[in-house]
Design an enzyme around this catalytic site. Sequence first.
Site, mmCIF file in Angstrom:
data_model
loop_
_atom_site.group_PDB
_atom_site.id
_atom_site.type_symbol
_atom_site.label_atom_id
_atom_site.label_comp_id
_atom_site.label_asym_id
_atom_site.label_seq_id
_atom_site.Cartn_x
_atom_site.Cartn_y
_atom_site.Cartn_z
ATOM 1 N N ASN A 1 0.876 -1.178 0.000
ATOM 2 C CA ASN A 1 0.000 0.000 0.000
ATOM 3 C C ASN A 1 0.913 1.229 0.000
ATOM 4 O O ASN A 1 1.456 1.605 1.028
ATOM 5 C CB ASN A 1 -0.885 -0.036 1.251
ATOM 6 N N ARG B 1 -2.725 -1.973 -3.330
ATOM 7 C CA ARG B 1 -3.954 -1.215 -3.094
ATOM 8 C C ARG B 1 -3.902 0.056 -3.932
ATOM 9 O O ARG B 1 -2.905 0.786 -3.888
ATOM 10 C CB ARG B 1 -4.054 -0.839 -1.625
ATOM 11 N N HIS C 1 -12.829 3.336 0.293
ATOM 12 C CA HIS C 1 -12.852 2.282 1.325
ATOM 13 C C HIS C 1 -13.579 1.021 0.837
ATOM 14 O O HIS C 1 -14.049 0.223 1.644
ATOM 15 C CB HIS C 1 -13.608 2.740 2.592
ATOM 16 N N HIS D 1 -17.428 2.283 8.293
ATOM 17 C CA HIS D 1 -15.961 2.300 8.423
ATOM 18 C C HIS D 1 -15.599 3.663 9.021
ATOM 19 O O HIS D 1 -15.609 4.688 8.326
ATOM 20 C CB HIS D 1 -15.330 2.104 7.043
ATOM 21 N N GLY E 1 -12.837 5.643 10.820
ATOM 22 C CA GLY E 1 -11.425 5.766 11.235
ATOM 23 C C GLY E 1 -11.010 7.214 11.051
ATOM 24 O O GLY E 1 -11.816 8.120 11.220
ATOM 25 N N ARG F 1 -11.116 16.047 7.501
ATOM 26 C CA ARG F 1 -11.962 16.407 6.347
ATOM 27 C C ARG F 1 -13.347 16.814 6.817
ATOM 28 O O ARG F 1 -13.899 16.229 7.744
ATOM 29 C CB ARG F 1 -12.096 15.212 5.402
ATOM 30 N N ARG G 1 -9.081 9.740 20.106
ATOM 31 C CA ARG G 1 -8.666 9.487 21.502
ATOM 32 C C ARG G 1 -8.478 10.796 22.260
ATOM 33 O O ARG G 1 -8.941 10.951 23.395
ATOM 34 C CB ARG G 1 -7.325 8.729 21.532
ATOM 35 N N ILE H 1 -11.742 4.061 14.872
ATOM 36 C CA ILE H 1 -12.641 4.700 15.846
ATOM 37 C C ILE H 1 -13.768 3.748 16.249
ATOM 38 O O ILE H 1 -14.026 3.546 17.438
ATOM 39 C CB ILE H 1 -13.214 6.020 15.273
ATOM 40 N N ASN I 1 -12.716 0.749 18.476
ATOM 41 C CA ASN I 1 -12.133 0.997 19.805
ATOM 42 C C ASN I 1 -12.963 1.866 20.729
ATOM 43 O O ASN I 1 -12.538 2.166 21.833
ATOM 44 C CB ASN I 1 -10.753 1.653 19.641
ATOM 45 N N GLU J 1 -8.299 -5.179 4.873
ATOM 46 C CA GLU J 1 -8.216 -4.885 3.439
ATOM 47 C C GLU J 1 -7.082 -5.668 2.773
ATOM 48 O O GLU J 1 -7.204 -6.100 1.630
ATOM 49 C CB GLU J 1 -7.996 -3.375 3.246
HETATM 50 P P1 ADP Z 1 -6.919 5.346 9.073
HETATM 51 O O1 ADP Z 1 -8.078 5.958 8.308
HETATM 52 O O2 ADP Z 1 -5.702 6.224 9.114
HETATM 53 O O3 ADP Z 1 -6.645 3.892 8.722
HETATM 54 P P2 ADP Z 1 -7.743 4.260 11.621
HETATM 55 O O4 ADP Z 1 -8.795 3.332 11.146
HETATM 56 O O5 ADP Z 1 -6.468 3.683 12.135
HETATM 57 O O6 ADP Z 1 -7.432 5.382 10.589
HETATM 58 O O7 ADP Z 1 -8.402 5.158 12.793
HETATM 59 C C1 ADP Z 1 -7.699 6.155 13.460
HETATM 60 C C2 ADP Z 1 -8.626 6.703 14.548
HETATM 61 O O8 ADP Z 1 -8.941 5.648 15.464
HETATM 62 C C3 ADP Z 1 -8.023 7.831 15.379
HETATM 63 O O9 ADP Z 1 -8.948 8.897 15.494
HETATM 64 C C4 ADP Z 1 -7.798 7.196 16.744
HETATM 65 O O10 ADP Z 1 -8.022 8.096 17.796
HETATM 66 C C5 ADP Z 1 -8.846 6.096 16.783
HETATM 67 N N1 ADP Z 1 -8.345 5.018 17.644
HETATM 68 C C6 ADP Z 1 -7.379 4.113 17.355
HETATM 69 N N2 ADP Z 1 -7.127 3.316 18.431
HETATM 70 C C7 ADP Z 1 -7.945 3.749 19.431
HETATM 71 C C8 ADP Z 1 -8.155 3.356 20.781
HETATM 72 N N3 ADP Z 1 -7.476 2.353 21.322
HETATM 73 N N4 ADP Z 1 -9.083 4.024 21.503
HETATM 74 C C9 ADP Z 1 -9.781 5.041 20.946
HETATM 75 N N5 ADP Z 1 -9.631 5.463 19.683
HETATM 76 C C10 ADP Z 1 -8.724 4.846 18.922
#
Ligand code: ADP
Length: 403
Positions: A7, A94, A183, A211, A213, A244, A288, A335, A338, A388
């Site tokens: 990727n 990817r 995505h 999805h 994140g 964004r 977080r 997000i 977690n 993915e």
């Molecule tokens: P990307 O789009 O870069 O792949 P991710 O799917 O890794 O992003 O998501 C990143 C987001 O997930 C961040 O906002 C981060 O705060 C949140 N995140 C990752 N791990 C945790 C955790 N353990 N607790 C709370 N939020 C988390």
Amino acid sequence: MIILVINCGSSSIKYQLFDMKNDNEYNVLAKGILEKIGLPDTKLKHNPTGKEGFSRVSPIADHKLGMQVVMEALIDPVYGVLKSFNDIQAVGHRIVQGADFFDKSVLVDDDVLEKIGICCDFAPLHNPAHLLGIAAVKEVLPDVPQIVTFDTAFHQTMEPKAYMYALPYEYYEKYHVRRYGAHGTSHLFVSHKGAEFAGLDINNSRIITCHIGNGSSVTAVKNGKCVDTSMGFTPLEGMIMGTRCGNIDASILPYLMKKENMTPDEATAMMNKKSGFIGLSGLSSDCRDLCGFREQGNERAKLTLDKLVLDITKLIGGYIAEMNGVDLICFTAGIAENNAWLRRDVMANFAYMGIKIDNEVNDATRGIDRIISTPDSSVKVALIPTDEELVIARDTKHIAESL
Ligand code: ADP
């Protein structure tokens, strides 16, 4: 079959090495990331499975050299997992944007490269980097088949009423202005895995995949096919994200450009890099951090997270109506995987239709496949961690074997 999944970003190369026996039987031999390519402090983090990994900082000028460094890590006598480069039988990449040229993964040839090049216009940060990655692999492994998997391909089943904008039709014809989504590989994986996990027949199901994140999108999947998705011409459309803005009234743009004397590039950067969580909260683009600020009583952090819940709610609600019902709602990515509170708060907005979350299970769940709704919930809700790279490895194996 040993398959390397790549990727490539504009300044990074993420990789995973698979030993694929079949679609569901496989081992990940190693994974890693090379970051800050082109800067003096390029960093390689290499993690072989079952033994200690390493991390090293040294300048690497470009993707070609970067790919060599990755390959060397894979055959390193101490940290490596292969005897020689020749053990790699296929490489899967990817690709962020395939526009309406590609509705599935394909073998790289000159025509495919040309089309990925044309799509650079729609994904100027990503597609040029993907092309660099493909060229770099060709240098190191000239005889190995390369396969490309597109983040837009899964969304190609949308009907025109879902993918067209109500702009003058000629802009679609002249400039390909339409919704492509993103995505897709994740929504494909999560909807199919979710159906399997929830005991649904994917060919007779209505699934919504969220999805959520750093980049976020929600997709409506009917009978295994995408019918609508929240990202559009670019990944800017849809809901609030880390940096964004998601949907805004388009008139804001010329208004602000005049007021602030912004160029089109500056306006694009403002909406993609300075908006969303960071823009609205003024605190952080990371969920977080925002949760921490909200706990301390920060109102802007609360506003931002409230908007996140509202945006997801509106998308899910719209897609339920669009599919005339829903059988399964899946959450995935950083997000959503977690943050139990987010899943709970979004789903609480659907209590009116009988959706119920098992709070004990929900609170205890992160990073594993799990049904988080109660047995008497009107609709199943699941947490399905995305993968993915596995989709890319599977497609790469199928295509390489058919050659
Ligand atoms: P990307 O789009 O870069 O792949 P991710 O799917 O890794 O992003 O998501 C990143 C987001 O997930 C961040 O906002 C981060 O705060 C949140 N995140 C990752 N791990 C945790 C955790 N353990 N607790 C709370 N939020 C988390």
